[in-house]
Write an enzyme that holds these catalytic residues in place. Structure first.
Site, mmCIF file in Angstrom:
data_model
loop_
_atom_site.group_PDB
_atom_site.id
_atom_site.type_symbol
_atom_site.label_atom_id
_atom_site.label_comp_id
_atom_site.label_asym_id
_atom_site.label_seq_id
_atom_site.Cartn_x
_atom_site.Cartn_y
_atom_site.Cartn_z
ATOM 1 N N ASP A 63 7.701 -9.641 -2.765
ATOM 2 C CA ASP A 63 8.875 -8.838 -3.091
ATOM 3 C C ASP A 63 10.025 -9.151 -2.134
ATOM 4 O O ASP A 63 9.826 -9.803 -1.118
ATOM 5 C CB ASP A 63 8.552 -7.338 -3.144
ATOM 6 C CG ASP A 63 8.058 -6.794 -1.825
ATOM 7 O OD1 ASP A 63 7.271 -5.850 -1.838
ATOM 8 O OD2 ASP A 63 8.464 -7.321 -0.759
ATOM 9 N N ASP A 65 13.448 -7.815 -0.073
ATOM 10 C CA ASP A 65 14.243 -6.711 0.440
ATOM 11 C C ASP A 65 15.609 -7.259 0.837
ATOM 12 O O ASP A 65 15.697 -8.300 1.485
ATOM 13 C CB ASP A 65 13.574 -6.091 1.669
ATOM 14 C CG ASP A 65 12.172 -5.588 1.348
ATOM 15 O OD1 ASP A 65 12.056 -4.712 0.475
ATOM 16 O OD2 ASP A 65 11.194 -6.099 1.938
ATOM 17 N N ASP A 137 10.603 -3.021 12.582
ATOM 18 C CA ASP A 137 9.411 -2.859 13.425
ATOM 19 C C ASP A 137 9.058 -4.083 14.272
ATOM 20 O O ASP A 137 9.148 -4.047 15.494
ATOM 21 C CB ASP A 137 8.213 -2.371 12.595
ATOM 22 C CG ASP A 137 8.007 -3.127 11.288
ATOM 23 O OD1 ASP A 137 8.717 -4.116 11.053
ATOM 24 O OD2 ASP A 137 7.118 -2.729 10.506
#
Ligand code: ATP
Ligand code: MG
Length: 412
Positions: A63, A65, A137
């Site tokens: 996917d 982003d 992160d």
């Protein structure tokens, strides 16, 4: 250019990489179109996160982003088929048929902590690209790619960390894990996926904070735990899971010392990883059925002695195991149905009565139950002649199927 100048540029604007090159053909056309349209409207826009990380290690991203300077409302206005989602993180889903591209606005650390009515901390302060990078992160997840000029922006040395096989978290590890303990599970997932080592500092911080996972809402936790096993590196994830004593909290069977149980689980995990690498679909219910099968089987054997029949014994064994698991880490309802069906169909493979064979074949969960049977067979749980009969039968065309059935009638 003077080295010092390069160094100071690195510190102020981050490192701009031309190399390594990103294979743009691995990026979805739809994502590229969205970026182009944002940029045409004078917004900054990049692909970030998992997709870039995966392309850098030569895998196909699943996917995409997008991070942009446009606000959710501005994004929403640009794309007809889009909707704003999320409360804690407001972002926009831009749709293209069944595919969804997540577009999120650059975020900054919130100025003041704001707890919403549902107890979740609001996290919608918008910021610059640099601030956005800082909030992510791991360094490997904070690499931005601009497809228009083909440049990578890597403020935190994520590319080097991937190359050097080190997991590195952005900022002060203790704070970042406490801020969002789910990062513990993400650390394990990315370490397994990218084959990164987790240094001793991070290891001890994770150990210290592991109980914070208990404060995470169940559905988010369940999704993250399942991702560990369903993204192509389940075997490695289980090793780390055990290293951090996490099995005890989620699926105690994963730390079983029984060699035959271990072999059964390993086979199930290896098959799952293989399916994913072959781009086949995987059913979470199937893997969960593998996790809990040995417990079900053991309870079933015990109950056979006291129940009126086999089916009742199996059903009570299933109830017992699921209820035991629900006190540790409940399985989501939607998977319980699949698991129970796979288990309940197992004894039906023993009955080679023609009518029953066809009824079993027509069962919506036949394929999963059959794959499960083969897994059990490879672990020596099934009579091999029976398993071989089913393999021949399933692989045969309709005509051969009826011949095979006639033969069983004669033998029976
Ligand atoms: P994959 O999609 O392969 O699971 P991913 O890294 O893309 O991996 P997502 O959950 O899709 O993971 O998140 C996209 C990006 O958002 C991440 O790469 C990371 O930069 C950021 N992100 C996601 N979750 C967190 C978190 N808990 N804390 C900080 N940043 C996060
Ligand atoms: Mg992603």
């Amino acid at each position: 250019m003077h080295t010092n100048l390069i160094e100071s540029l690195k510190n102020t604007v981050g490192t701009l990489f031309i190399k390594p090159k990103i294979d743009v053909s691995k990026i979805s056309k739809h994502a590229l179109e969205i970026i182009l349209s944002l940029q045409k409207n004078n917004y900054e826009a990049y692909i970030v996160g998992g997709a870039i990380r995966d392309i850098l290690i030569d895998q196909n991203p699943k996917d995409f982003d997008i991070a942009t300077s446009a606000t959710p409302e501005q994004i929403r206005k640009l794309f007809k088929k889009s909707r704003i989602i999320g409360r804690r993180f407001k972002l926009v889903h831009v749709l293209d048929g069944r595919n969804i591209i997540e577009v999120s606005t650059f975020r900054a650390k919130p100025q003041e902590r704001e707890i919403m009515a549902n107890g979740v901390e609001r996290d919608n302060a918008y910021g610059t690209l640099k601030e956005d990078a800082e909030r992510r992160d791991f360094t490997s997840n904070s690499i931005y790619f601009n497809p228009t000029n083909k440049k990578l922006i890597d403020f935190y040395g994520g590319i080097d960390d991937i190359k050097n096989k080190q997991l590195a978290i952005i900022g002060i590890p203790e704070i970042r894990f406490q801020e969002d303990p789910v990062r513990i599970l993400r650390a394990i997932r990315f370490a397994a996926k990218l084959d990164l080592s987790i240094n001793s500092d991070i290891t001890s911080i994770i150990h210290k904070n592991i109980n914070l996972l208990e404060n995470i809402p169940y559905s988010r936790l369940f999704d993250e735990v399942m991702k560990l096993f369903l993204t192509g590196h389940a075997l490695k994830s289980v090793i780390l899971f055990n290293k951090f004593n996490l099995s005890k909290k989620f699926f105690p069977v994963l730390q079983s010392t029984n060699p035959s149980t271990q072999a059964f689980l390993k086979q199930g995990l290896r098959d799952t990883d293989k399916r994913i690498h072959e781009s086949k679909s995987v059913n979470p219910g199937f893997l969960l059925a593998v996790f809990l099968w040995r417990d079900v089987n053991e309870a079933w054997e015990k109950r056979k002695k006291v129940s009126i029949n086999n089916t009742v014994a199996l059903n009570t064994a299933i109830d017992f195991v699921l209820s035991k698991q629900s006190k540790i880490f409940p399985v989501q309802k939607r998977f319980i149905v699949t698991m129970s069906e796979i288990w309940r169909l197992q004894p039906r493979f023993k009955n080679l009565n023609p009518k029953r064979i066809y009824r079993l074949l027509g069962h919506p969960r036949f394929r999963a139950a059959y794959d499960f049977l083969l897994l059990r067979n490879r672990q020596g749980e099934i009579d091999n002649d029976l398993a071989q009969w089913w393999i021949k039968f399933v692989e045969a065309d309709d005509k051969t199927k009826s011949i095979l059935i006639k033969k069983t009638k004669k033998n029976g």
